[in-house]
Design an enzyme around this catalytic site. Structure first.
Site, mmCIF file in Angstrom:
data_model
loop_
_atom_site.group_PDB
_atom_site.id
_atom_site.type_symbol
_atom_site.label_atom_id
_atom_site.label_comp_id
_atom_site.label_asym_id
_atom_site.label_seq_id
_atom_site.Cartn_x
_atom_site.Cartn_y
_atom_site.Cartn_z
ATOM 1 N N GLY A 11 0.847 -1.121 0.153
ATOM 2 C CA GLY A 11 0.135 -0.009 0.061
ATOM 3 C C GLY A 11 0.868 1.283 -0.060
ATOM 4 C CG ASN A 147 -12.369 4.452 18.187
ATOM 5 O OD1 ASN A 147 -12.985 5.260 19.066
ATOM 6 N ND2 ASN A 147 -12.377 4.922 16.954
ATOM 7 C CE1 TYR A 153 -7.621 0.094 10.566
ATOM 8 C CE2 TYR A 153 -7.898 1.145 12.672
ATOM 9 C CZ TYR A 153 -7.085 0.943 11.448
ATOM 10 O OH TYR A 153 -6.109 1.559 11.201
ATOM 11 C CE LYS A 157 -4.418 -1.543 11.467
ATOM 12 N NZ LYS A 157 -3.380 -1.473 10.556
HETATM 13 P P1 NDP Z 1 -4.974 5.087 2.971
HETATM 14 O O1 NDP Z 1 -6.729 4.574 3.004
HETATM 15 O O2 NDP Z 1 -4.592 6.622 2.812
HETATM 16 O O3 NDP Z 1 -4.122 3.972 2.190
HETATM 17 C C1 NDP Z 1 -4.388 2.494 2.270
HETATM 18 C C2 NDP Z 1 -3.332 1.833 1.418
HETATM 19 O O4 NDP Z 1 -3.572 0.584 1.625
HETATM 20 C C3 NDP Z 1 -3.540 2.042 -0.191
HETATM 21 O O5 NDP Z 1 -2.439 2.293 -0.748
HETATM 22 C C4 NDP Z 1 -4.350 1.026 -0.372
HETATM 23 O O6 NDP Z 1 -4.087 0.596 -2.036
HETATM 24 C C5 NDP Z 1 -3.635 0.000 0.447
HETATM 25 N N1 NDP Z 1 -4.675 -1.139 0.221
HETATM 26 C C6 NDP Z 1 -5.879 -1.412 1.063
HETATM 27 N N2 NDP Z 1 -6.422 -2.759 0.972
HETATM 28 C C7 NDP Z 1 -5.375 -3.305 0.221
HETATM 29 C C8 NDP Z 1 -5.370 -4.794 -0.334
HETATM 30 N N3 NDP Z 1 -6.337 -5.464 -0.242
HETATM 31 N N4 NDP Z 1 -4.065 -4.930 -0.962
HETATM 32 C C9 NDP Z 1 -3.255 -4.091 -1.307
HETATM 33 N N5 NDP Z 1 -3.228 -2.886 -0.691
HETATM 34 C C10 NDP Z 1 -4.209 -2.640 -0.080
HETATM 35 O O7 NDP Z 1 -4.667 4.737 4.412
HETATM 36 P P2 NDP Z 1 -3.496 5.184 5.599
HETATM 37 O O8 NDP Z 1 -2.213 5.428 4.764
HETATM 38 O O9 NDP Z 1 -4.127 6.190 6.472
HETATM 39 O O10 NDP Z 1 -3.323 4.005 6.547
HETATM 40 C C11 NDP Z 1 -2.020 3.267 6.165
HETATM 41 C C12 NDP Z 1 -1.989 2.183 7.516
HETATM 42 O O11 NDP Z 1 -1.933 3.122 8.780
HETATM 43 C C13 NDP Z 1 -3.120 1.260 7.487
HETATM 44 O O12 NDP Z 1 -2.458 0.008 8.079
HETATM 45 C C14 NDP Z 1 -3.970 1.974 8.750
HETATM 46 O O13 NDP Z 1 -4.823 1.078 9.433
HETATM 47 C C15 NDP Z 1 -2.788 2.495 9.511
HETATM 48 N N6 NDP Z 1 -3.436 3.618 10.406
HETATM 49 C C16 NDP Z 1 -3.940 4.812 9.778
HETATM 50 C C17 NDP Z 1 -4.293 5.844 10.583
HETATM 51 C C18 NDP Z 1 -4.527 7.288 10.029
HETATM 52 O O14 NDP Z 1 -5.082 8.023 10.848
HETATM 53 N N7 NDP Z 1 -4.646 7.347 8.959
HETATM 54 C C19 NDP Z 1 -4.116 5.722 12.070
HETATM 55 C C20 NDP Z 1 -3.757 4.433 12.492
HETATM 56 C C21 NDP Z 1 -3.233 3.521 11.876
HETATM 57 P P3 NDP Z 1 -4.837 0.938 -3.124
HETATM 58 O O15 NDP Z 1 -4.867 2.594 -3.101
HETATM 59 O O16 NDP Z 1 -4.551 0.318 -4.017
HETATM 60 O O17 NDP Z 1 -6.614 0.884 -2.699
#
Ligand code: NDP
Length: 245
Positions: A11, A147, A153, A157
């Site tokens: 991702g 939460n 979710y 985690k």
């Molecule tokens: P985004 O929604 O901005 O991005 C998610 C990323 O994960 C994208 O690149 C997406 O790819 C990829 N993804 C989702 N599902 C799949 C899949 N089945 N296979 C491959 N790739 C996948 O999320 P964030 O950047 O905010 O989050 C990144 C990580 O940080 C996550 O694990 C999230 O749980 C964690 N996190 C985020 C927080 C926040 O406040 N933002 C807080 C706490 C944790 P594509 O574009 O191809 O869909």
């Protein structure tokens, strides 16, 4: 440090993953960044071009059981063995437990947890042979605090913390470290879903008084991937502006 500096980020096309891509590329890693779409791959390749970095984007769905070994073969034949794995891809499908559908439960567990079991198993085998490796999992503050509306979710985690400690004990003798970084509320597409009123309330509860930047997460990944973090394993590092201490 391993002979090969090759990092794999799931991702990597947007949000936190994209900033990790920029950070590791700037630190001299060859970076393979995955996304599910061609547009995402183009975005990864454009980032690598802008950092003058090596590596590439690869289409990969973390829930596709059969794609993991193919991904490893592709990276190994084109670049070499992965020495740093960043399990970043994740999704939310929020609902109160009593309203949660099996689909919402299963998809989140599969994407955020089962995928990490499969991907890490594949790449850690090679790290064991190389006697070097770094596994960095992206958790969440809600994995430690809980939460409402996120039983699915937050379960994934929290589970990552147990996974991290157990694997850290299994592979430490091979010079492989395994750690989790648990972000608070970071400004990405994931949190854009929140209403302004929800965001305002959240920000009030963060001692540092603001949401985090994806780059502030990426800095910590860069540190854990570096030799400076060689004696840290089985840890959870909170990066949440003091939201949960
Ligand atoms: P985004 O929604 O901005 O991005 C998610 C990323 O994960 C994208 O690149 C997406 O790819 C990829 N993804 C989702 N599902 C799949 C899949 N089945 N296979 C491959 N790739 C996948 O999320 P964030 O950047 O905010 O989050 C990144 C990580 O940080 C996550 O694990 C999230 O749980 C964690 N996190 C985020 C927080 C926040 O406040 N933002 C807080 C706490 C944790 P594509 O574009 O191809 O869909």
């Amino acid at each position: 440090m391993a002979d090969s500096k090759i990092a794999l980020i799931t991702g990597a096309n947007r949000g936190i993953g994209k900033e990790i891509l920029i950070s590791l590329s700037n630190d001299g890693f060859t970076v393979i960044g995955t996304s599910r779409s061609q547009q995402g791959i183009d975005d990864v390749n454009n980032v690598l071009k802008s950092t003058n970095g090596s590596g590439c984007g690869v289409i990969f769905d973390v829930t596709d059981k059969n794609a993991v070994s193919t991904l490893n073969e592709k990276i190994t034949s084109e670049y070499g063995k992965v020495s740093v794995l960043v399990n970043n891809a994740g999704i939310t499908m929020d609902n109160l437990l009593i309203r949660m559908s099996d689909k919402e439960w299963d998809e989140v567990i599969d994407t955020n947890l089962t995928s990490i079991y499969r991907i890490t198993k594949e790449f850690v085998k090679d790290m064991m042979k190389e006697r070097y490796g770094r596994v960095i999992n992206i958790g969440s503050v809600v994995g430690v605090s809980g939460n409402a509306g996120q039983t699915n979710y937050s379960s994934t985690k929290s589970a990552l913390l147990g996974f991290t400690k157990s694997l850290a004990k299994e592979v430490a003798s091979r010079n492989i470290t395994v750690n989790t970084i648990s972000p608070g509320f970071i400004d990405t597409d994931m949190t854009k879903k929140l209403k302004d009123s929800q965001k305002d309330m959240l920000v009030k509860s963060i001692p540092l008084g603001r949401m985090g930047l994806a780059s502030e997460l990426a800095n910590v990944v860069g540190f854990l991937a570096s030799d400076k973090a060689s004696y840290i394993t089985g840890e959870n590092i909170n990066v949440n502006g003091g939201l949960y201490m």
